[in-house]
Design an enzyme around this catalytic site. Sequence first.
Site, PDB file in Angstrom:
ATOM      1  N   TYR A 141       0.830  -1.208   0.000  1.00 17.42           N
ATOM      2  CA  TYR A 141       0.000   0.000   0.000  1.00 17.42           C
ATOM      3  C   TYR A 141       0.867   1.261   0.000  1.00 17.42           C
ATOM      4  O   TYR A 141       0.444   2.311  -0.488  1.00 17.42           O
ATOM      5  CB  TYR A 141      -0.928   0.017   1.222  1.00 17.42           C
ATOM      6  CG  TYR A 141      -2.201  -0.773   1.037  1.00 17.42           C
ATOM      7  CD1 TYR A 141      -3.392  -0.149   0.687  1.00 17.42           C
ATOM      8  CD2 TYR A 141      -2.212  -2.157   1.214  1.00 17.42           C
ATOM      9  CE1 TYR A 141      -4.565  -0.868   0.522  1.00 17.42           C
ATOM     10  CE2 TYR A 141      -3.377  -2.893   1.048  1.00 17.42           C
ATOM     11  CZ  TYR A 141      -4.549  -2.246   0.703  1.00 17.42           C
ATOM     12  OH  TYR A 141      -5.704  -2.968   0.536  1.00 17.42           O
ATOM     13  N   TRP A 251     -21.993   3.488  -2.268  1.00 19.47           N
ATOM     14  CA  TRP A 251     -22.830   2.483  -2.920  1.00 19.47           C
ATOM     15  C   TRP A 251     -24.168   2.273  -2.218  1.00 19.47           C
ATOM     16  O   TRP A 251     -25.067   1.640  -2.772  1.00 19.47           O
ATOM     17  CB  TRP A 251     -22.079   1.154  -3.000  1.00 19.47           C
ATOM     18  CG  TRP A 251     -21.017   1.148  -4.062  1.00 19.47           C
ATOM     19  CD1 TRP A 251     -19.724   1.564  -3.942  1.00 19.47           C
ATOM     20  CD2 TRP A 251     -21.170   0.722  -5.415  1.00 19.47           C
ATOM     21  NE1 TRP A 251     -19.056   1.427  -5.129  1.00 19.47           N
ATOM     22  CE2 TRP A 251     -19.919   0.905  -6.056  1.00 19.47           C
ATOM     23  CE3 TRP A 251     -22.241   0.210  -6.153  1.00 19.47           C
ATOM     24  CZ2 TRP A 251     -19.706   0.595  -7.398  1.00 19.47           C
ATOM     25  CZ3 TRP A 251     -22.033  -0.105  -7.488  1.00 19.47           C
ATOM     26  CH2 TRP A 251     -20.776   0.086  -8.100  1.00 19.47           C
ATOM     27  N   TRP A 252     -24.326   2.769  -0.999  1.00 20.47           N
ATOM     28  CA  TRP A 252     -25.503   2.436  -0.215  1.00 20.47           C
ATOM     29  C   TRP A 252     -26.318   3.640   0.246  1.00 20.47           C
ATOM     30  O   TRP A 252     -27.290   3.473   0.977  1.00 20.47           O
ATOM     31  CB  TRP A 252     -25.084   1.624   1.022  1.00 20.47           C
ATOM     32  CG  TRP A 252     -24.471   0.306   0.683  1.00 20.47           C
ATOM     33  CD1 TRP A 252     -23.146  -0.019   0.728  1.00 20.47           C
ATOM     34  CD2 TRP A 252     -25.143  -0.866   0.230  1.00 20.47           C
ATOM     35  NE1 TRP A 252     -22.951  -1.318   0.333  1.00 20.47           N
ATOM     36  CE2 TRP A 252     -24.164  -1.864   0.016  1.00 20.47           C
ATOM     37  CE3 TRP A 252     -26.491  -1.172  -0.033  1.00 20.47           C
ATOM     38  CZ2 TRP A 252     -24.482  -3.140  -0.436  1.00 20.47           C
ATOM     39  CZ3 TRP A 252     -26.809  -2.445  -0.483  1.00 20.47           C
ATOM     40  CH2 TRP A 252     -25.807  -3.411  -0.674  1.00 20.47           C
ATOM     41  N   GLU A 319     -15.265  -1.919   9.718  1.00 19.00           N
ATOM     42  CA  GLU A 319     -16.403  -1.140   9.227  1.00 19.00           C
ATOM     43  C   GLU A 319     -17.714  -1.636   9.826  1.00 19.00           C
ATOM     44  O   GLU A 319     -18.616  -0.834  10.114  1.00 19.00           O
ATOM     45  CB  GLU A 319     -16.463  -1.192   7.706  1.00 19.00           C
ATOM     46  CG  GLU A 319     -17.537  -0.300   7.108  1.00 19.00           C
ATOM     47  CD  GLU A 319     -17.376  -0.148   5.608  1.00 19.00           C
ATOM     48  OE1 GLU A 319     -16.634   0.751   5.184  1.00 19.00           O
ATOM     49  OE2 GLU A 319     -17.977  -0.962   4.864  1.00 19.00           O
TER      50      GLU A 319
END
Length: 370
Positions: A141, A251-252, A319
């Site tokens: 990363y 997305w939600w 999350e």
Amino acid sequence: MNVKGRVVLSMLVVSTVIVVFWEYINSPEGSFLWIYHSKNPEVGDSSTQKGWWFPSWFNNRTHSYPEEEAVDEGDEQRKENSEELQLSDWFNPQKRPDVVTVTEWKAPVVWEGTYNKAILENYYARQKITVGLTVFAVGRYIEHYLEEFLISANRYFMVGHKVIFYIMVDDVSKMPLIELGPLRSFKVFEIKPEKRWQDISMMRMKIIGEHIVAHIQHEVDFLFCMDVDQVFQDSFGVETLGQSVAQLQAWWYKADPDEFTYERRKESAAYIPFGEGDFYYHAAIFGGTPTQVLNITQECFKGILQDKKNDIEAEWHDESHLNKYFLLNKPTKILSPEYCWDYHIGLPSDIKIVKISWQTKEYNLVRNNI
């Protein structure tokens, strides 16, 4: 001059040199950066931290603890004496009738067009705030995402205000060399690598909490915690500041709560039953005051430890626990998906300005246990 006099004079000269050098390296004009080597810092125990001085390739100034503590005390007094900014002073939910702008518990949902930036900037400039930003970059990363994240954050995050970037890496030798703008500084911490990316994701809650207790709470007024695999696209400013700040998941944000990917197994501490829930929050961004962020991280990590004890892992790891936390402890401010958007969705009409965008997810390159 006798021998005794020469000895006394020599001691005075040496003492003066030491004091002058110490003041220099701790002054804002000093040209060094403190990099911490903190494999596993214990809560409140700075003796486990080890570090070295490095030339300031990264930065044009350093942070001075004694001076900052004195400034912080003065700032606290000024804040107590200043008039508190009211929500109605800067927030107008009627400007965006096309979206949800106020929650059932009366918290603002910040969309482009709902806030008066000039009023906010004027208020926070008088407060002389410092804002912290934590980011983790472990393994690949670092090379794939960290440099672009930091360059874009330097350009767009809290412009005009003092910022401290808290960068957690497992190899400081791979830290990209970046020159920051005015009022910005780095603190780089070396952390212990984990075998699984899931554990890295969950352990960040523990690590953030430890650093808040050890030093962050004395250094900043507000703190954001962000994922590294995203890029700032536009101003991420003081309109986002609050006691407890949550980010809507792109997305939600239009979905019904029963469609959310909450943890639905009763055995998990992150369990949320069908029929409950307000929004689905994205763990890529959350923040607030240091005290509130500390509570978020401690409660989430407590749930993670409980799940480990019961041999279960929440579906979306930290999350899932963050969503459970915000269900029980409502955030005082919510950021619209404009603040963390995925262009794979497209660009619907309600997304006016993208503040941060997701990077392309290259899990096959950056995750080591797939």
